[in-house]
Design a protein around this motif. Structure first.
Motif, PDB file in Angstrom:
ATOM      1  N   SER A  15       0.844  -1.198   0.000  1.00 33.95           N
ATOM      2  CA  SER A  15       0.000   0.000   0.000  1.00 33.95           C
ATOM      3  C   SER A  15       0.881   1.250   0.000  1.00 33.95           C
ATOM      4  N   LYS A  39      -8.513  -2.996   3.284  1.00 37.36           N
ATOM      5  CA  LYS A  39      -9.016  -1.829   2.553  1.00 37.36           C
ATOM      6  C   LYS A  39      -8.653  -0.528   3.258  1.00 37.36           C
ATOM      7  N   ALA A  43      -7.747   3.000   1.427  1.00 35.14           N
ATOM      8  CA  ALA A  43      -9.013   3.752   1.366  1.00 35.14           C
ATOM      9  C   ALA A  43      -8.788   5.195   0.916  1.00 35.14           C
ATOM     10  N   ILE A  46      -8.915   5.708  -2.948  1.00 34.50           N
ATOM     11  CA  ILE A  46     -10.169   5.578  -3.692  1.00 34.50           C
ATOM     12  C   ILE A  46     -10.644   6.970  -4.112  1.00 34.50           C
ATOM     13  N   GLY A  47     -10.941   7.105  -5.370  1.00 35.61           N
ATOM     14  CA  GLY A  47     -11.339   8.415  -5.897  1.00 35.61           C
ATOM     15  C   GLY A  47     -10.240   9.082  -6.690  1.00 35.61           C
ATOM     16  N   GLU A  52      -6.863   2.332  -9.547  1.00 32.27           N
ATOM     17  CA  GLU A  52      -7.947   1.375  -9.752  1.00 32.27           C
ATOM     18  C   GLU A  52      -7.712   0.172  -8.847  1.00 32.27           C
ATOM     19  N   LEU A  53      -8.757  -0.279  -8.169  1.00 32.17           N
ATOM     20  CA  LEU A  53      -8.670  -1.422  -7.263  1.00 32.17           C
ATOM     21  C   LEU A  53      -9.444  -2.598  -7.846  1.00 32.17           C
TER      22      LEU A  53
END
Length: 313
Positions: A15, A39, A43, A46-47, A52-53
């Motif tokens: 990560s 996650k 987190a 995201i956005g 892309e996950l």
């Protein structure tokens, strides 16, 4: 913009690799089956339009369009990799086959994250890449150790047979924020026990040594590895050559946390290595003078602060 894949991207180490790659301008695909990843670790990404996950298990083939891919995916702590040893071996071996196959189809460069555990319980100290190791092939740790050794074999066979642009790095004892509190690694174990006011559990007499490398230093080495030319394949040790006994680590953690935890000694697990210290001369030469810069005390302070917030959230 490079389209880059990171397997195991929601894990403690990867990560942070995702963070760094996005900062460096990569268009990033993060793949994880969330067996040990979280996650929570990604987190905040995201956005981001360039992140892309994908939930995916690397033991199954993956068909995506990428230019580069990092393949670290595998449970790395004894608690997790011994919980399902067959799946651990499959993740290392089938995962390597699938990711190498993807790299071959795409003509992509592929750094493979291996481990210091390929050296087993070593007879030489410090460990250099020319040493073939001393691994028990039928022990409780062999699902991880031999799985990673086989993954290295596959990398070099793909390189010889298909001229694949591979890079193999052997990671030594990473630690830092985003480790899981129950992952069974010695740094997280000691910190969580100290923060909870529990006794510190040391397996064996505490004289065995480890070389702990802070996550930021390892990520820098991994990023530099990706940028080396095709003439560099490794394997290369990446880690901190400063070694400490397990007892010294426990005493440092207790001192930094400021608690009154006592040291509790228990039997040493099967095949636990007595010593671990990387020779990083090759990495220093190949990776533009790279070497770790974060002292253990500083890295522990950052990691303790992370766990203190996590446990009291």
């Amino acid at each position: 913009m490079s389209r880059t894949l990171v397997t195991g991207g929601a894990g403690f180490l990867c990560s942070s690799l995702c963070d760094r790659l996005l900062q460096d301008g990569h268009d990033l695909l993060c793949v994880d089956n969330f067996y040990t990843g979280s996650k929570r670790n990604i987190a905040h990404l995201i956005g981001n339009p360039y992140f892309e996950l994908m939930r995916h298990d690397v033991t199954f083939p993956l068909y995506v369009e990428v230019d580069r891919l990092f393949n670290p995916a595998c449970p790395a702590s004894p608690v997790h990799y011994q919980n399902d040893p067959v799946q651990t071996t499959k993740t290392s071996v089938h995962g390597a086959i699938n990711m190498l196959g993807l790299a071959k189809r795409r003509g992509a460069r592929i750094p493979q994250a291996s481990t210091s555990e390929v050296y087993g319980d070593p007879e030489i100290h410090p460990q250099e890449e020319s040493y073939w190791g001393r691994v028990n092939p039928i022990g409780v740790r062999s699902c991880h150790d031999e799985g990673k050794r086989c993954a290295e074999t596959l990398c070099f066979d793909y390189h010889r047979q298909h001229a694949l642009d591979i890079k193999v790095v052997r990671i030594f004892n990473p630690y830092g924020p985003r480790m899981q509190p129950n992952d069974g690694r010695v740094v997280s174990n000691f910190i969580v026990q100290a923060l909870r006011g529990e006794d510190i559990t040391i397996y064996g007499d505490g004289s065995q040594t480890r070389s702990f490398c802070y996550v930021d230093d390892l990520i820098e080495a991994m990023v530099r590895t990706m940028e080396t030319g095709p003439e560099f394949t490794g394997p290369a040790n990446i880690g901190n050559p400063s070694q400490f006994t397990i007892r010294e680590l426990a005493e440092k953690v207790v001192s930094l946390v400021g608690g009154r935890s006592r040291l509790l000694f228990q039997s040493l697990p099967s095949d636990d290595p007595r010593q671990r210290q990387p020779d990083i001369a090759l990495a220093r030469e190949a990776l533009g003078g790279w070497q770790p810069t974060v002292p253990l005390d500083d890295g522990l302070r950052h990691t303790i602060a992370y766990f203190r917030e996590l446990l009291h959230a």
